[in-house]
Design a protein around this motif. Structure first.
Motif, PDB file in Angstrom:
ATOM      1  N   ALA A  42       0.838  -1.206  -0.161  1.00  0.00           N
ATOM      2  CA  ALA A  42      -0.022  -0.057  -0.249  1.00  0.00           C
ATOM      3  C   ALA A  42       0.759   1.127   0.131  1.00  0.00           C
ATOM      4  O   ALA A  42       0.523   2.219  -0.844  1.00  0.00           O
ATOM      5  CB  ALA A  42      -0.936   0.057   1.300  1.00  0.00           C
ATOM      6  N   GLN A  43       1.937   1.232   0.818  1.00  0.00           N
ATOM      7  CA  GLN A  43       2.735   2.284   0.906  1.00  0.00           C
ATOM      8  C   GLN A  43       3.417   2.466  -0.249  1.00  0.00           C
ATOM      9  O   GLN A  43       3.676   3.695  -0.943  1.00  0.00           O
ATOM     10  CB  GLN A  43       3.816   2.294   2.043  1.00  0.00           C
ATOM     11  N   ALA A  44       4.165   1.521  -1.156  1.00  0.00           N
ATOM     12  CA  ALA A  44       4.909   1.611  -2.346  1.00  0.00           C
ATOM     13  C   ALA A  44       3.784   2.215  -3.290  1.00  0.00           C
ATOM     14  O   ALA A  44       4.400   2.914  -4.438  1.00  0.00           O
ATOM     15  CB  ALA A  44       5.271   0.356  -2.737  1.00  0.00           C
ATOM     16  N   LEU A  45       2.397   1.851  -3.452  1.00  0.00           N
ATOM     17  CA  LEU A  45       1.583   2.238  -4.207  1.00  0.00           C
ATOM     18  C   LEU A  45       0.922   3.595  -3.789  1.00  0.00           C
ATOM     19  O   LEU A  45       0.131   4.205  -4.809  1.00  0.00           O
ATOM     20  CB  LEU A  45       0.376   1.296  -4.442  1.00  0.00           C
ATOM     21  N   GLY A  46       1.201   4.157  -2.880  1.00  0.00           N
ATOM     22  CA  GLY A  46       0.812   5.567  -2.388  1.00  0.00           C
ATOM     23  C   GLY A  46      -0.699   5.458  -2.000  1.00  0.00           C
ATOM     24  O   GLY A  46      -1.398   6.518  -1.995  1.00  0.00           O
ATOM     25  N   ILE A  47      -0.876   4.379  -1.304  1.00  0.00           N
ATOM     26  CA  ILE A  47      -2.524   4.205  -0.944  1.00  0.00           C
ATOM     27  C   ILE A  47      -2.556   4.656   0.595  1.00  0.00           C
ATOM     28  O   ILE A  47      -1.604   4.065   1.343  1.00  0.00           O
ATOM     29  CB  ILE A  47      -3.040   2.928  -1.278  1.00  0.00           C
ATOM     30  N   MET A  49      -3.675   4.289   3.881  1.00  0.00           N
ATOM     31  CA  MET A  49      -4.343   3.412   4.692  1.00  0.00           C
ATOM     32  C   MET A  49      -5.404   3.898   5.834  1.00  0.00           C
ATOM     33  O   MET A  49      -6.331   3.154   6.237  1.00  0.00           O
ATOM     34  CB  MET A  49      -3.423   2.296   5.387  1.00  0.00           C
ATOM     35  N   THR A  50      -5.094   5.036   6.202  1.00  0.00           N
ATOM     36  CA  THR A  50      -5.720   5.544   7.237  1.00  0.00           C
ATOM     37  C   THR A  50      -7.214   6.163   6.666  1.00  0.00           C
ATOM     38  O   THR A  50      -8.009   6.377   7.686  1.00  0.00           O
ATOM     39  CB  THR A  50      -5.143   6.756   7.959  1.00  0.00           C
ATOM     40  N   ILE A  51      -7.014   6.753   5.669  1.00  0.00           N
ATOM     41  CA  ILE A  51      -8.240   7.374   5.054  1.00  0.00           C
ATOM     42  C   ILE A  51      -8.937   6.659   3.938  1.00  0.00           C
ATOM     43  O   ILE A  51     -10.232   6.795   3.811  1.00  0.00           O
ATOM     44  CB  ILE A  51      -8.070   8.800   4.427  1.00  0.00           C
ATOM     45  N   ASN A  52      -8.412   5.473   3.362  1.00  0.00           N
ATOM     46  CA  ASN A  52      -9.042   4.629   2.584  1.00  0.00           C
ATOM     47  C   ASN A  52      -9.378   3.281   3.172  1.00  0.00           C
ATOM     48  O   ASN A  52      -8.607   2.331   3.383  1.00  0.00           O
ATOM     49  CB  ASN A  52      -8.206   4.479   1.176  1.00  0.00           C
ATOM     50  N   ARG A  53     -10.820   3.052   3.568  1.00  0.00           N
ATOM     51  CA  ARG A  53     -10.964   1.810   4.340  1.00  0.00           C
ATOM     52  C   ARG A  53     -10.699   0.521   3.259  1.00  0.00           C
ATOM     53  O   ARG A  53     -10.773  -0.366   3.858  1.00  0.00           O
ATOM     54  CB  ARG A  53     -12.471   1.947   4.623  1.00  0.00           C
ATOM     55  N   SER A  54     -10.826   0.867   1.864  1.00  0.00           N
ATOM     56  CA  SER A  54     -10.611  -0.306   1.078  1.00  0.00           C
ATOM     57  C   SER A  54      -9.320  -0.509   0.574  1.00  0.00           C
ATOM     58  O   SER A  54      -9.182  -1.262  -0.282  1.00  0.00           O
ATOM     59  CB  SER A  54     -11.564  -0.090  -0.274  1.00  0.00           C
ATOM     60  N   TRP A  55      -8.342  -0.258   1.529  1.00  0.00           N
ATOM     61  CA  TRP A  55      -6.814  -0.289   0.996  1.00  0.00           C
ATOM     62  C   TRP A  55      -6.533  -1.660   0.702  1.00  0.00           C
ATOM     63  O   TRP A  55      -5.654  -2.053  -0.091  1.00  0.00           O
ATOM     64  CB  TRP A  55      -6.041   0.536   1.953  1.00  0.00           C
TER      65      TRP A  55
END
Length: 101
Positions: A42-47, A49-55
């Motif tokens: 997720a971090q590598a993709l720039g997602i 995780m704290t605001i996107n519940r569907s991460w």
């Protein structure tokens, strides 16, 4: 799979040849659950995780694509879950046609 060990008669074989049938989803699930790769991907993709519940769903979809691509690129066969489902439905149809089951 490559880090599994086999113990035969007290002799431990480090890299056991493996021939099996995997659906790509099983590999993705292992990456997410066993190796906890989700947050790093997720971090590598720039997602965020704290605001996107569907991460997790986004990461799983990306990993699914990456696993399939990696197998294809190196000339190995793997089946995706949709193809596996279609293959099973074809099998059931043929069984009914041939054997009335």
């Amino acid at each position: 799979i490559s880090n599994f060990k086999m113990n035969l008669g007290g002799i431990v074989y480090q890299n056991v040849p493996f021939n099996g049938w995997f659906v790509s989803t099983e590999i993705v699930r292992n990456l997410m659950e066993r190796y906890d790769a989700g947050p790093a991907v997720a971090q590598a993709l720039g997602i965020n995780m704290t605001i996107n519940r569907s991460w997790r769903l986004l990461v799983q979809a990306e990993l699914e694509c990456a696993v399939n691509y990696s197998f294809e690129k190196h000339g190995f066969t793997i089946v995706d879950p949709h193809t596996a489902g279609n293959q099973f439905c074809t099998h059931v149809r043929r069984e009914r046609e041939q054997h009335g089951r």
